[in-house]
Design a protein around this motif. Structure first.
Motif, PDB file in Angstrom:
ATOM      1  N   ARG A  89       0.808  -1.213   0.000  1.00  6.39           N
ATOM      2  CA  ARG A  89       0.000   0.000   0.000  1.00  6.39           C
ATOM      3  C   ARG A  89       0.846   1.269   0.000  1.00  6.39           C
ATOM      4  N   GLY A  90       2.175   1.109   0.003  1.00  5.54           N
ATOM      5  CA  GLY A  90       3.043   2.266  -0.146  1.00  5.54           C
ATOM      6  C   GLY A  90       3.770   2.716   1.104  1.00  5.54           C
ATOM      7  N   GLU A  91       3.642   1.981   2.199  1.00  4.47           N
ATOM      8  CA  GLU A  91       4.315   2.377   3.431  1.00  4.47           C
ATOM      9  C   GLU A  91       5.759   1.876   3.457  1.00  4.47           C
ATOM     10  N   THR A  92       6.559   2.487   4.313  1.00  5.26           N
ATOM     11  CA  THR A  92       7.935   2.043   4.533  1.00  5.26           C
ATOM     12  C   THR A  92       7.936   0.938   5.574  1.00  5.26           C
ATOM     13  N   VAL A  93       8.625  -0.144   5.284  1.00  8.59           N
ATOM     14  CA  VAL A  93       8.806  -1.227   6.254  1.00  8.59           C
ATOM     15  C   VAL A  93      10.289  -1.561   6.322  1.00  8.59           C
ATOM     16  N   VAL A  94      10.662  -2.290   7.357  1.00 11.80           N
ATOM     17  CA  VAL A  94      12.039  -2.752   7.505  1.00 11.80           C
ATOM     18  C   VAL A  94      12.078  -4.232   7.159  1.00 11.80           C
ATOM     19  N   SER A  95      12.924  -4.613   6.209  1.00 12.55           N
ATOM     20  CA  SER A  95      12.994  -5.994   5.759  1.00 12.55           C
ATOM     21  C   SER A  95      13.541  -6.892   6.858  1.00 12.55           C
ATOM     22  N   SER A  96      13.440  -8.187   6.632  1.00  9.90           N
ATOM     23  CA  SER A  96      13.951  -9.152   7.610  1.00  9.90           C
ATOM     24  C   SER A  96      15.446  -9.003   7.836  1.00  9.90           C
ATOM     25  N   ALA A  97      16.163  -8.486   6.834  1.00 10.14           N
ATOM     26  CA  ALA A  97      17.604  -8.269   6.953  1.00 10.14           C
ATOM     27  C   ALA A  97      17.938  -6.905   7.542  1.00 10.14           C
ATOM     28  N   GLY A  98      16.920  -6.137   7.948  1.00  4.58           N
ATOM     29  CA  GLY A  98      17.151  -4.860   8.605  1.00  4.58           C
ATOM     30  C   GLY A  98      17.300  -3.683   7.661  1.00  4.58           C
ATOM     31  N   VAL A  99      16.875  -3.841   6.393  1.00  2.00           N
ATOM     32  CA  VAL A  99      17.006  -2.769   5.407  1.00  2.00           C
ATOM     33  C   VAL A  99      15.645  -2.100   5.210  1.00  2.00           C
ATOM     34  N   ARG A 100      15.620  -0.786   5.286  1.00  6.18           N
ATOM     35  CA  ARG A 100      14.368  -0.079   5.047  1.00  6.18           C
ATOM     36  C   ARG A 100      13.971  -0.199   3.569  1.00  6.18           C
ATOM     37  N   ALA A 101      12.672  -0.340   3.331  1.00 10.37           N
ATOM     38  CA  ALA A 101      12.199  -0.559   1.962  1.00 10.37           C
ATOM     39  C   ALA A 101      10.881   0.153   1.751  1.00 10.37           C
ATOM     40  N   ARG A 102      10.711   0.641   0.518  1.00  8.59           N
ATOM     41  CA  ARG A 102       9.456   1.283   0.127  1.00  8.59           C
ATOM     42  C   ARG A 102       9.314   1.209  -1.385  1.00  8.59           C
ATOM     43  N   LEU A 103       8.077   1.068  -1.852  1.00 11.77           N
ATOM     44  CA  LEU A 103       7.813   1.085  -3.285  1.00 11.77           C
ATOM     45  C   LEU A 103       7.841   2.510  -3.823  1.00 11.77           C
ATOM     46  N   GLN A 104       8.222   2.637  -5.084  1.00 16.49           N
ATOM     47  CA  GLN A 104       8.149   3.953  -5.723  1.00 16.49           C
ATOM     48  C   GLN A 104       6.709   4.441  -5.784  1.00 16.49           C
ATOM     49  N   ARG A 105       5.782   3.534  -6.136  1.00 15.85           N
ATOM     50  CA  ARG A 105       4.363   3.807  -6.147  1.00 15.85           C
ATOM     51  C   ARG A 105       3.636   2.599  -5.576  1.00 15.85           C
ATOM     52  N   PRO A 106       2.574   2.818  -4.808  1.00 17.65           N
ATOM     53  CA  PRO A 106       1.853   1.679  -4.232  1.00 17.65           C
ATOM     54  C   PRO A 106       1.255   0.785  -5.307  1.00 17.65           C
ATOM     55  N   LEU A 107       1.010  -0.455  -4.932  1.00 13.27           N
ATOM     56  CA  LEU A 107       0.227  -1.346  -5.783  1.00 13.27           C
ATOM     57  C   LEU A 107      -1.256  -1.060  -5.584  1.00 13.27           C
ATOM     58  N   ASP A 108      -2.047  -1.510  -6.522  1.00 14.01           N
ATOM     59  CA  ASP A 108      -3.502  -1.379  -6.413  1.00 14.01           C
ATOM     60  C   ASP A 108      -4.131  -2.603  -5.773  1.00 14.01           C
ATOM     61  N   PHE A 109      -3.501  -3.759  -5.944  1.00 12.53           N
ATOM     62  CA  PHE A 109      -4.056  -4.972  -5.348  1.00 12.53           C
ATOM     63  C   PHE A 109      -2.939  -5.964  -5.053  1.00 12.53           C
ATOM     64  N   LEU A 110      -3.244  -6.902  -4.173  1.00  7.61           N
ATOM     65  CA  LEU A 110      -2.259  -7.895  -3.743  1.00  7.61           C
ATOM     66  C   LEU A 110      -2.962  -9.193  -3.389  1.00  7.61           C
ATOM     67  N   VAL A 111      -2.329 -10.309  -3.773  1.00  2.98           N
ATOM     68  CA  VAL A 111      -2.726 -11.624  -3.292  1.00  2.98           C
ATOM     69  C   VAL A 111      -1.571 -12.176  -2.480  1.00  2.98           C
ATOM     70  N   VAL A 112      -1.761 -12.299  -1.182  1.00  2.00           N
ATOM     71  CA  VAL A 112      -0.796 -13.034  -0.366  1.00  2.00           C
ATOM     72  C   VAL A 112      -1.082 -14.508  -0.596  1.00  2.00           C
ATOM     73  N   ALA A 113      -0.164 -15.166  -1.288  1.00  5.18           N
ATOM     74  CA  ALA A 113      -0.382 -16.552  -1.722  1.00  5.18           C
ATOM     75  C   ALA A 113       0.598 -17.470  -0.994  1.00  5.18           C
ATOM     76  N   ASP A 114       0.449 -17.557   0.310  1.00  2.00           N
ATOM     77  CA  ASP A 114       1.351 -18.411   1.077  1.00  2.00           C
ATOM     78  C   ASP A 114       1.082 -19.879   0.798  1.00  2.00           C
ATOM     79  N   HIS A 115       2.151 -20.684   0.876  1.00  2.00           N
ATOM     80  CA  HIS A 115       2.044 -22.119   0.615  1.00  2.00           C
ATOM     81  C   HIS A 115       1.078 -22.769   1.605  1.00  2.00           C
TER      82      HIS A 115
END
Length: 643
Positions: A89-115
């Protein structure tokens, strides 16, 4: 009081009080005023009242894994459902490796497709879930994790997966609790009109270690989805069983579901085989069911590109993109006879043959891209690529380059089938033409195949095919209205050519607003001749910078390359921002089955490995080119003759 001041005061009084009088009169009859139905059949001023066709494009990822996937959470991913949605949705999060990350532009939709297989195992271990710890397997694997023996813990789980034996068989309560966590998060972050969280999961069929995975996506909400628990590879490896499960879901809940098959380059010839997984010949019933449940195909993602292979399309100089052709996750090496049953273009061609023989085409699918990222981060920009999984997140270390994707189970004396992370693509995205940003509208677009794939860029493409389009109409402001009224969009069908007519295509392509210019627009045609032989041809329809297209319908002059490899930069001094193309099939035979899809290429840009080298000050890897040409593939439009 002077006249000017008096006028101003009167104006203010009028502005404040006159509308109130009108409003009071209006609201006196509130609820009994004119409605939309009162104007049916009337000519009205606003031209946008009854537009029933899609006017917007929505960008999304239908294939993202979080820590709830065991092959993500057990190898370092600590980000769960909330972080995945917040990031998309465009927010900043910290990755599992401790690196800050953010998209240039948010996505419009997402499917979390966990195994589906042991969904949520890693979080359950971390939370010291009492029901998990009440099982022998749960205690054993949890203790390995608590003792810091993470590799042994993952290997213990992998033994069951390889053997197809569920180490938590019968513990449906555990999986149900995790599934309800998935559906709850989707409900929380779903915001119709702004962001769509489609509920889904990944069914991870892996016969012999070969990838036949599918992502199952529901049109519905939590109430319907909570009536089931996801089907897993422990239950069955056969796609036909998945389709039966999906049918049972619809009959039970009144909901809707579809499945998206992964790109077939790691299927070792099984994805588009001439036999079903149970060894039966593909027949009409199979073809109908496959297209009923799998209308869309994931043609490009992190693990390579599945549009075309250079050995299958030797006359296509752009076919060798993201080619993974050494093997799969099992020990069996790739052989040349597998390739025709793995790539989309070849499947489209073979589908024509099936349709002629069976009356139904089992490979009449649309195309999208998605990531298959296991980091909870749906990143597809080359300069913002967080890798396949947590061990390969951005860093100057060798893991990002050397991390093995395949080759863990190869035969001791066989060929090397290892594919490493350096060969991954920062791909891809699903582009959907829909009426609204809602679960229903996006799912419906997937179902009708009005979708296309990109390798990660957000270049816009729209195509219509018809019999009587005129060249000037591609420049009309109401281009789409014309296309729907007198033709069909991507994913559609043309039938029974009128006498003396050939298919005409109107195509528009617009570069990513923050990305690279366009190199060319191409039409890929496949057809079956009277003798039953299958053919394909690439037609360059429009090339940028006024480059010439020869009498063979090809532009042989490269667009050039503005990339500075050392600094990982480029400029848009070459290429075009907007390309509007009109094309009429010069070789059309109304008696031959055919398909047409559009491929749009961008100018060369730096690959993610080049951005990494510039950022970290490391050497460029020798196994990949420093630049590439990102692209889009539309869903085909099919032609069927009379009879």
């Amino acid at each position: 009081m002077n006249t000017k001041m008096k006028f101003s005061v009167i104006s203010v009084i009028t502005l404040f009080f006159a509308p109130c009088t009108w409003a009071a009169d209006s609201y006196a009859g509130y609820g009994a005023g004119p409605t939309a139905d009162d104007h049916i059949g009337e000519k009205e001023y606003s031209p946008y009242l009854n537009m029933g066709y899609p006017q917007r494009i929505f960008w999304g990822d239908t294939h993202l894994h979080t820590a709830l996937s065991t092959d993500a959470g057990m190898i370092g991913n600590r980000l769960g459902l909330e972080e995945a949605y917040r990031f998309a949705r465009g927010e900043t999060v910290v990755s599992s490796a401790g690196v800050r990350a953010r998209l240039q532009r948010p996505l419009d939709f997402l499917v979390v497709a966990d195994h589906a297989e042991n969904l949520g195992l890693a979080p359950m271990i971390a939370e010291r879930n009492p029901d998990l710890l009440a099982t022998d397997f749960g205690r054993q694997i949890s203790q390995l994790v608590y003792d810091g023996n993470y590799g042994q813990a993952y290997a213990l789980w992998g033994q069951g997966m390889s053997a197809g034996q569920d180490p938590l068989a019968g513990e449906t309560g555990l999986i149900r609790s995790m599934w309800e966590r998935v559906t709850k998060a989707a409900e929380r972050f779903n915001e119709p009109g702004r962001f769509t969280a489609l509920i889904g999961f990944e069914w991870s069929s892996s016969p012999g270690g070969n990838n036949l995975h599918r992502n199952v996506i529901f049109r519905d909400g939590k109430d319907e989805a909570d009536q089931i628990i996801p089907l897993s590879n422990y239950d069955t490896t056969d796609p036909e069983d998945l389709w039966a499960w999906m049918q049972a879901y619809e009959e039970r809940t009144g909901g809707r579901a579809l499945a998206i098959a992964h790109n077939g380059n790691l299927s070792n010839g099984l994805m588009f085989d001439d036999e079903t997984l149970s060894g039966k010949e593909v027949d009409r019933d199979y073809a109908e069911r496959r297209m009923r449940w799998e209308p869309v195909y994931e043609v490009t993602q992190i693990k390579g590109d599945g549009e075309a292979h250079p050995a299958l399309s030797p006359n296509d100089e752009f076919a060798d993109y993201g080619t993974w052709d050494k093997g799969s996750f099992g020990p069996e090496p790739k052989t040349s006879d597998m390739l025709p049953r793995e790539y989309a273009r070849e499947a489209f061609k073979r589908g024509l043959e099936y349709e002629e023989r069976l009356g139904v085409n089992p490979f009449k699918f649309g195309m999208i891209g998605s990531t298959d990222s296991h980091t909870s981060l749906a990143t597809t920009e080359e300069n913002n690529y967080f890798g396949k999984a947590t061990p390969a997140e951005p860093s100057p270390g060798t893991e990002r380059i050397e991390e093995k994707i395949t080759g863990f189970m190869q035969e001791p004396n066989g060929p090397d089938i290892t594919i490493r992370h350096v060969s991954t693509l920062a791909s891809g995205l699903a582009a959907v033409w829909a009426t609204d940003n809602t679960r229903e509208a996006i799912w419906d677009a997937l179902q009708r195949k009005e979708v296309y794939a990109t390798t990660g860029t957000r270049l816009m493409v729209r195509v219509f095919a018809g019999w009587d389009f005129e060249e000037s109409e591609v420049q009309r402001p109401d281009f789409a209205k014309t296309g729907y009224l007198r033709g069909v969009p991507m994913g559609g069908d043309l039938t029974q050519a009128p006498e003396g007519k050939s298919p005409t295509l109107m195509i528009r392509a617009l570069r990513d607003a923050d990305g690279a210019n366009l190199d060319r627009v191409e039409v890929i045609k496949g057809w079956m001749d009277a003798a039953g032989k299958l053919h394909e041809r690439v037609y360059d329809v429009l090339c940028s910078d006024e480059r010439v297209i020869n009498d063979q319908h090809r532009c042989k002059t490269p667009v050039g390359n503005s990339v500075d490899v050392k600094t990982a930069t480029y400029n848009n001094s070459i290429g075009d921002a907007l390309m509007m193309a009109f094309w009429k099939d010069p070789d059309f035979d109304p008696n031959q089955r055919a398909f047409y899809y559009v491929r749009v290429l961008e100018i060369p840009t730096p690959r993610w490995t080049t951005y990494d080298a510039a950022f970290f000050g490391t050497e460029l890897p020798k196994d990949v080119e420093p630049t590439h040409q990102e692209r889009a593939y539309t869903s085909p439009i099919w032609y069927s003759p009379k009879g």
